[in-house]
Write an enzyme that holds these catalytic residues in place. Structure first.
Site, PDB file in Angstrom:
ATOM      1  N   ASP A  31       0.849  -1.191   0.000  1.00  0.00           N
ATOM      2  CA  ASP A  31       0.000   0.000   0.000  1.00  0.00           C
ATOM      3  C   ASP A  31       0.884   1.241   0.000  1.00  0.00           C
ATOM      4  O   ASP A  31       1.883   1.313   0.734  1.00  0.00           O
ATOM      5  CB  ASP A  31      -0.908  -0.015   1.238  1.00  0.00           C
ATOM      6  CG  ASP A  31      -2.033   1.003   1.146  1.00  0.00           C
ATOM      7  OD1 ASP A  31      -3.205   0.586   1.102  1.00  0.00           O
ATOM      8  OD2 ASP A  31      -1.745   2.228   1.130  1.00  0.00           O
ATOM      9  N   ILE A  32       0.523   2.227  -0.818  1.00  0.00           N
ATOM     10  CA  ILE A  32       1.323   3.447  -0.955  1.00  0.00           C
ATOM     11  C   ILE A  32       1.234   4.319   0.305  1.00  0.00           C
ATOM     12  O   ILE A  32       2.074   5.189   0.518  1.00  0.00           O
ATOM     13  CB  ILE A  32       0.853   4.230  -2.208  1.00  0.00           C
ATOM     14  CG1 ILE A  32       1.963   5.088  -2.777  1.00  0.00           C
ATOM     15  CG2 ILE A  32      -0.397   5.044  -1.920  1.00  0.00           C
ATOM     16  CD1 ILE A  32       1.637   5.642  -4.168  1.00  0.00           C
ATOM     17  N   ASN A  86     -12.702  -2.776   3.011  1.00  0.00           N
ATOM     18  CA  ASN A  86     -13.535  -1.590   3.139  1.00  0.00           C
ATOM     19  C   ASN A  86     -14.532  -1.571   1.979  1.00  0.00           C
ATOM     20  O   ASN A  86     -14.153  -1.778   0.826  1.00  0.00           O
ATOM     21  CB  ASN A  86     -12.668  -0.320   3.095  1.00  0.00           C
ATOM     22  CG  ASN A  86     -11.711  -0.232   4.268  1.00  0.00           C
ATOM     23  OD1 ASN A  86     -12.007  -0.722   5.353  1.00  0.00           O
ATOM     24  ND2 ASN A  86     -10.561   0.381   4.061  1.00  0.00           N
ATOM     25  N   GLY A  92     -15.344   3.180   4.201  1.00  0.00           N
ATOM     26  CA  GLY A  92     -14.045   3.809   3.967  1.00  0.00           C
ATOM     27  C   GLY A  92     -13.382   3.430   2.665  1.00  0.00           C
ATOM     28  O   GLY A  92     -12.172   3.625   2.504  1.00  0.00           O
ATOM     29  N   GLN A  93     -14.156   2.911   1.716  1.00  0.00           N
ATOM     30  CA  GLN A  93     -13.561   2.531   0.427  1.00  0.00           C
ATOM     31  C   GLN A  93     -13.268   3.783  -0.400  1.00  0.00           C
ATOM     32  O   GLN A  93     -14.143   4.632  -0.594  1.00  0.00           O
ATOM     33  CB  GLN A  93     -14.519   1.608  -0.349  1.00  0.00           C
ATOM     34  CG  GLN A  93     -13.910   1.073  -1.643  1.00  0.00           C
ATOM     35  CD  GLN A  93     -14.788   0.023  -2.322  1.00  0.00           C
ATOM     36  OE1 GLN A  93     -15.922  -0.234  -1.903  1.00  0.00           O
ATOM     37  NE2 GLN A  93     -14.263  -0.586  -3.371  1.00  0.00           N
ATOM     38  N   SER A  94     -12.028   3.884  -0.865  1.00  0.00           N
ATOM     39  CA  SER A  94     -11.651   5.037  -1.703  1.00  0.00           C
ATOM     40  C   SER A  94     -11.299   4.618  -3.126  1.00  0.00           C
ATOM     41  O   SER A  94     -11.371   5.440  -4.035  1.00  0.00           O
ATOM     42  CB  SER A  94     -10.480   5.802  -1.071  1.00  0.00           C
ATOM     43  OG  SER A  94      -9.340   4.979  -0.964  1.00  0.00           O
ATOM     44  N   HIS A  99     -10.581  -4.933  -3.072  1.00  0.00           N
ATOM     45  CA  HIS A  99      -9.248  -5.212  -2.553  1.00  0.00           C
ATOM     46  C   HIS A  99      -9.339  -5.516  -1.067  1.00  0.00           C
ATOM     47  O   HIS A  99     -10.210  -4.987  -0.366  1.00  0.00           O
ATOM     48  CB  HIS A  99      -8.289  -4.026  -2.786  1.00  0.00           C
ATOM     49  CG  HIS A  99      -8.797  -2.721  -2.269  1.00  0.00           C
ATOM     50  ND1 HIS A  99      -9.733  -1.970  -2.943  1.00  0.00           N
ATOM     51  CD2 HIS A  99      -8.509  -2.030  -1.135  1.00  0.00           C
ATOM     52  CE1 HIS A  99      -9.995  -0.868  -2.257  1.00  0.00           C
ATOM     53  NE2 HIS A  99      -9.275  -0.885  -1.150  1.00  0.00           N
ATOM     54  N   HIS A 101      -7.092  -5.375   2.478  1.00  0.00           N
ATOM     55  CA  HIS A 101      -5.890  -4.857   3.139  1.00  0.00           C
ATOM     56  C   HIS A 101      -5.316  -5.947   4.044  1.00  0.00           C
ATOM     57  O   HIS A 101      -6.038  -6.509   4.871  1.00  0.00           O
ATOM     58  CB  HIS A 101      -6.222  -3.661   4.029  1.00  0.00           C
ATOM     59  CG  HIS A 101      -6.701  -2.447   3.307  1.00  0.00           C
ATOM     60  ND1 HIS A 101      -5.912  -1.337   3.118  1.00  0.00           N
ATOM     61  CD2 HIS A 101      -7.894  -2.154   2.732  1.00  0.00           C
ATOM     62  CE1 HIS A 101      -6.608  -0.407   2.467  1.00  0.00           C
ATOM     63  NE2 HIS A 101      -7.817  -0.874   2.228  1.00  0.00           N
TER      64      HIS A 101
END
Ligand code: DGP
Length: 113
Positions: A31-32, A86, A92-94, A99, A101
């Site tokens: 994750d970035i 999420n 909280g999905q952006s 995907h 985490h």
């Protein structure tokens, strides 16, 4: 969708990411914006918008097995880790490509915020 979707583009190799594991149907990359010493994402190669849109349960099984492999490889399987999906706004999905985490490497609080 696949043309513009960020995670489709990462899965195709159009956008660079630190890929740490893959199988036939999924990839895992760091994750970035890491929230823990180990923070990676497991993403299906095919576009699924969110967990609400999943129709093939075997795909989620493939994601879970790849997450398990990453947890072992990253040395957090025994200490403990979390697999979080999420989903939509309140979840909280952006990024609107399914995907999971993988979070670990420190004690994680509960309940989440
Ligand atoms: P979520 O909020 O559950 O949709 O998580 C999306 C995650 O994706 C977030 O933790 C940051 C990560 N992310 C966003 N853009 C990129 C990117 O371009 N590369 C990588 N490696 N991760 C990204």
């Amino acid at each position: 969708m696949a043309d513009s979707c960020l995670f489709c583009r990462i899965a195709r190799g159009d956008i660079p990411a630190t890929i740490i594991a893959e199988n036939a149907r999924c990839i895992a990359f760091r994750d970035i914006n890491a929230q823990a010493p180990v923070h990676a994402l497991v993403v299906p190669r095919e576009h699924v918008t969110s967990l609400n849109d999943l129709t093939d349960g075997t795909l989620f099984g493939e994601m879970a097995l790849l997450a398990q492999q990453v947890a072992r490889d990253e040395g957090i399987a025994e200490s403990g880790w979390r697999f979080v999906v999420n989903t939509n706004r309140d979840g909280g999905q952006s990024v609107y490509h399914l995907h999971g985490h993988i979070l670990g490497g420190r004690a994680l609080g509960w309940p989440p915020g």
